[in-house]
Scaffold this motif. Structure first.
Motif, mmCIF file in Angstrom:
data_model
loop_
_atom_site.group_PDB
_atom_site.id
_atom_site.type_symbol
_atom_site.label_atom_id
_atom_site.label_comp_id
_atom_site.label_asym_id
_atom_site.label_seq_id
_atom_site.Cartn_x
_atom_site.Cartn_y
_atom_site.Cartn_z
ATOM 1 N N ARG A 29 12.880 1.086 -44.717
ATOM 2 C CA ARG A 29 14.138 0.360 -44.784
ATOM 3 C C ARG A 29 13.881 -1.096 -44.402
ATOM 4 O O ARG A 29 13.099 -1.379 -43.504
ATOM 5 C CB ARG A 29 15.151 0.949 -43.818
ATOM 6 C CG ARG A 29 15.699 2.288 -44.228
ATOM 7 C CD ARG A 29 16.663 2.777 -43.179
ATOM 8 N NE ARG A 29 17.348 3.992 -43.584
ATOM 9 C CZ ARG A 29 18.254 4.603 -42.836
ATOM 10 N NH1 ARG A 29 18.591 4.109 -41.642
ATOM 11 N NH2 ARG A 29 18.854 5.700 -43.267
ATOM 12 N N GLN A 31 16.442 -3.142 -43.366
ATOM 13 C CA GLN A 31 17.442 -3.653 -42.446
ATOM 14 C C GLN A 31 17.710 -2.796 -41.214
ATOM 15 O O GLN A 31 18.177 -3.320 -40.217
ATOM 16 C CB GLN A 31 18.754 -3.862 -43.201
ATOM 17 C CG GLN A 31 18.598 -4.845 -44.337
ATOM 18 C CD GLN A 31 19.804 -4.885 -45.253
ATOM 19 O OE1 GLN A 31 20.812 -4.257 -45.003
ATOM 20 N NE2 GLN A 31 19.682 -5.627 -46.334
ATOM 21 N N THR A 32 17.490 -1.501 -41.265
ATOM 22 C CA THR A 32 17.826 -0.639 -40.135
ATOM 23 C C THR A 32 16.740 0.400 -39.910
ATOM 24 O O THR A 32 15.872 0.592 -40.753
ATOM 25 C CB THR A 32 19.164 0.109 -40.367
ATOM 26 O OG1 THR A 32 19.012 0.932 -41.528
ATOM 27 C CG2 THR A 32 20.319 -0.836 -40.551
ATOM 28 N N GLN A 74 18.640 5.285 -50.273
ATOM 29 C CA GLN A 74 18.184 4.504 -49.120
ATOM 30 C C GLN A 74 18.201 3.012 -49.444
ATOM 31 O O GLN A 74 18.629 2.186 -48.640
ATOM 32 C CB GLN A 74 16.760 4.925 -48.714
ATOM 33 C CG GLN A 74 16.645 6.289 -48.106
ATOM 34 C CD GLN A 74 17.121 6.330 -46.672
ATOM 35 O OE1 GLN A 74 17.115 5.337 -45.958
ATOM 36 N NE2 GLN A 74 17.544 7.503 -46.253
ATOM 37 N N HIS A 78 20.314 0.275 -47.394
ATOM 38 C CA HIS A 78 19.544 -0.424 -46.364
ATOM 39 C C HIS A 78 18.518 -1.417 -46.901
ATOM 40 O O HIS A 78 17.874 -2.103 -46.124
ATOM 41 C CB HIS A 78 18.802 0.596 -45.493
ATOM 42 C CG HIS A 78 19.689 1.678 -44.985
ATOM 43 N ND1 HIS A 78 20.575 1.485 -43.959
ATOM 44 C CD2 HIS A 78 19.846 2.967 -45.381
ATOM 45 C CE1 HIS A 78 21.237 2.614 -43.725
ATOM 46 N NE2 HIS A 78 20.822 3.515 -44.580
#
Length: 118
Positions: A29, A31-32, A74, A78
Motif C-alpha cells: 500500500r 498510503q496506509t 487494494q 490505498h
C-alpha cells in the motif's frame, strides 16, 4: 542483492522500470498499513517471476492492468507501489519462499493477497 527503490504500480512505470529478468517483488500500500496478527505492514503481496519467458516486467504489467481483483481493490482504496530484486535466475523461487516464511514469522500471517495465491 538488495531491493530496488519503490515505484508507483502503473503500467507505464512498470514498463520503464521493471526488468525482464527472473526475480521477486513486493507490492505494498502507498498510503496506509495493515494490521496483521503480530504487527503492521504496508505489504499486501510478495510474488515471484521465475519463468525466464515471463519475467518481472510481464508479471507486474499484468497486475498493474488490474488482472487481480484483490489487488485492484487494494489499489483503489490505498494506492499501490512495488519494489523488486531482479536477475535472480533459478534462485527466485527459493528466495520467494524465504520471503513468505520470514514475513509470516514476523507478522503472524502471510501478506493478505498471498493468502489467495498460496
Amino acid at each position: 542483492m538488495g531491493w530496488s527503490r519503490w515505484f508507483d504500480l502503473t503500467t507505464s512505470i512498470v514498463a520503464n522500470e521493471a526488468p525482464t529478468t527472473c526475480g521477486v517483488y513486493c507490492i505494498a500500500r502507498a498510503q496506509t498499513t495493515i494490521d496483521y496478527p503480530a504487527g503492521t505492514s504496508a505489504t499486501v503481496l510478495l510474488g515471484v517471476a521465475s519463468d525466464r519467458q515471463r519475467g518481472l516486467r510481464a508479471i507486474l504489467a499484468e497486475i498493474a492492468k488490474g488482472t487481480r481483483s484483490d489487488l485492484s481493490a487494494q489499489g483503489k482504496l490505498h494506492g499501490l507501489r512495488f519494489c523488486f530484486q531482479g536477475n535472480l535466475g533459478d534462485a527466485a523461487r527459493g528466495i520467494h519462499q524465504q520471503l513468505i516464511d520470514d514475513f509470516t514469522r514476523t507478522y503472524g500471517a502471510p501478506p493478505c493477497c498471498n493468502e489467495r495465491s498460496q
